[in-house]
Design a protein around this motif. Structure first.
Motif, PDB file in Angstrom:
ATOM      1  N   TYR A   1      -6.730   5.253   1.601  1.00 19.71           N
ATOM      2  CA  TYR A   1      -6.326   4.746   2.910  1.00 19.71           C
ATOM      3  C   TYR A   1      -7.403   4.994   3.965  1.00 19.71           C
ATOM      4  CZ  TYR A   1      -3.483   3.798   7.005  1.00 19.71           C
ATOM      5  OH  TYR A   1      -3.015   3.280   8.174  1.00 19.71           O
TER       6      TYR A   1
ATOM      7  N   SER B   1       2.174   3.014   0.349  1.00 22.41           N
ATOM      8  CA  SER B   1       1.822   2.545  -1.000  1.00 22.41           C
ATOM      9  C   SER B   1       0.452   3.038  -1.462  1.00 22.41           C
ATOM     10  CB  SER B   1       1.845   1.016  -1.029  1.00 22.41           C
ATOM     11  OG  SER B   1       3.144   0.558  -0.759  1.00 22.41           O
ATOM     12  N   PHE B   2      -0.356   3.552  -0.555  1.00 21.90           N
ATOM     13  CA  PHE B   2      -1.686   4.023  -0.951  1.00 21.90           C
ATOM     14  C   PHE B   2      -1.554   5.330  -1.715  1.00 21.90           C
ATOM     15  CE2 PHE B   2      -3.306   0.903   1.882  1.00 21.90           C
ATOM     16  CZ  PHE B   2      -4.618   0.699   1.506  1.00 21.90           C
ATOM     17  N   SER B   3      -2.441   5.491  -2.719  1.00 21.11           N
ATOM     18  CA  SER B   3      -2.416   6.744  -3.493  1.00 21.11           C
ATOM     19  C   SER B   3      -3.445   7.720  -2.983  1.00 21.11           C
ATOM     20  CB  SER B   3      -2.669   6.462  -4.958  1.00 21.11           C
ATOM     21  OG  SER B   3      -3.900   5.806  -5.145  1.00 21.11           O
TER      22      SER B   3
ATOM     23  N   ALA C   1       2.895  -4.500  -0.977  1.00 27.42           N
ATOM     24  CA  ALA C   1       1.783  -3.958  -0.195  1.00 27.42           C
ATOM     25  C   ALA C   1       0.461  -4.523  -0.697  1.00 27.42           C
ATOM     26  CB  ALA C   1       1.781  -2.437  -0.278  1.00 27.42           C
ATOM     27  N   ARG C   2       0.312  -4.615  -2.001  1.00 29.93           N
ATOM     28  CA  ARG C   2      -0.911  -5.173  -2.581  1.00 29.93           C
ATOM     29  C   ARG C   2      -1.081  -6.627  -2.158  1.00 29.93           C
ATOM     30  NH1 ARG C   2      -3.339  -2.637  -6.454  1.00 29.93           N
ATOM     31  NH2 ARG C   2      -1.430  -1.647  -7.182  1.00 29.93           N
TER      32      ARG C   2
ATOM     33  N   GLU D   1       5.023   0.709   5.428  1.00 27.29           N
ATOM     34  CA  GLU D   1       5.262   0.481   4.014  1.00 27.29           C
ATOM     35  C   GLU D   1       3.963   0.277   3.231  1.00 27.29           C
ATOM     36  OE1 GLU D   1       6.031  -3.275   6.413  1.00 27.29           O
ATOM     37  OE2 GLU D   1       6.760  -1.236   6.479  1.00 27.29           O
TER      38      GLU D   1
ATOM     39  N   LEU E   1      -5.323  -0.423  -3.291  1.00 29.75           N
ATOM     40  CA  LEU E   1      -4.425   0.566  -2.665  1.00 29.75           C
ATOM     41  C   LEU E   1      -4.785   2.000  -3.069  1.00 29.75           C
ATOM     42  CD1 LEU E   1      -0.968  -1.237  -3.093  1.00 29.75           C
ATOM     43  CD2 LEU E   1      -2.396  -1.165  -1.055  1.00 29.75           C
ATOM     44  N   GLN E   2      -6.088   2.342  -2.985  1.00 29.26           N
ATOM     45  CA  GLN E   2      -6.505   3.647  -3.464  1.00 29.26           C
ATOM     46  C   GLN E   2      -6.855   4.653  -2.385  1.00 29.26           C
ATOM     47  OE1 GLN E   2      -9.576   2.792  -6.276  1.00 29.26           O
ATOM     48  NE2 GLN E   2      -8.122   2.566  -7.952  1.00 29.26           N
TER      49      GLN E   2
ATOM     50  N   SER F   1       7.779  -2.428  -1.978  1.00 31.49           N
ATOM     51  CA  SER F   1       7.168  -2.011  -3.232  1.00 31.49           C
ATOM     52  C   SER F   1       5.653  -2.067  -3.122  1.00 31.49           C
ATOM     53  CB  SER F   1       7.645  -2.932  -4.356  1.00 31.49           C
ATOM     54  OG  SER F   1       7.099  -4.223  -4.176  1.00 31.49           O
ATOM     55  N   PRO F   2       4.961  -1.363  -4.029  1.00 28.58           N
ATOM     56  CA  PRO F   2       3.495  -1.446  -4.045  1.00 28.58           C
ATOM     57  C   PRO F   2       2.997  -2.864  -4.302  1.00 28.58           C
ATOM     58  CG  PRO F   2       4.216   0.471  -5.281  1.00 28.58           C
ATOM     59  CD  PRO F   2       5.454  -0.319  -4.918  1.00 28.58           C
TER      60      PRO F   2
END
Length: 148
Positions: A105, A146-148, A18-19, A142, A102-103, A14-15
């Motif tokens: 990469y 998760s990065f947007s 990852a965070r 993973e 996570l914005q 899940s994000p």
């Protein structure tokens, strides 16, 4: 008690996981780059030691370096040396902030790579292990997903 030191994630992580994985390396990169920025700004505004400059300028063995020493003691010379450190460490700080959220990469990878360069990264050589840690975490599929 939670383990915040790189707990393995499931393939469909899940994000939030990852965070959690990028949180500590991102915070360390931000702290070290902020300290390096502050040190660079301090070295830019501190006065030049006049006794040391007189010793350099009046030494006949260093006559060929007199012009260079005068330039490096001026504001322009000090700015020329300090500006690259300020720019690179601002980029590391901004990239680490994006990594933590996570914005971006690409910017997060750039910050981790710059921090590995010994004379450019945050806190000089202290940024190497943190940069490697950030790269290892960022390369996990993973986390990357998760990065947007």
């Amino acid at each position: 008690m939670e383990n915040n030191f790189g707990t393995p994630m499931s393939p469909g992580g899940s994000p939030a996981q990852a965070r959690e994985s990028v949180s500590i390396p991102a915070i360390l990169l931000m702290v070290m780059s902020a300290l390096t920025i502050l040190y660079s700004l301090f070295s830019l505004v501190r006065p030049v030691d006049s006794a040391q400059m007189d010793q350099i300028l009046n030494n006949p063995d260093l006559a060929q370096f007199r012009g260079f020493a005068e330039f490096m003691s001026s504001t322009g010379g000090r700015l020329m040396v300090t500006l690259p450190f300020l720019v690179l460490n601002a980029l590391v700080f901004f990239g680490a902030l994006k990594m933590k959220n996570l914005q971006s990469y690409g910017l997060a990878m750039t910050a981790a790579i710059i921090s590995i360069i010994p004379c450019c990264g945050p806190c000089y050589c202290l940024g190497i292990p943190v940069g490697i840690w950030a790269l290892v975490v960022l390369r996990k599929p993973e986390v990357r997903a998760s990065f947007s």
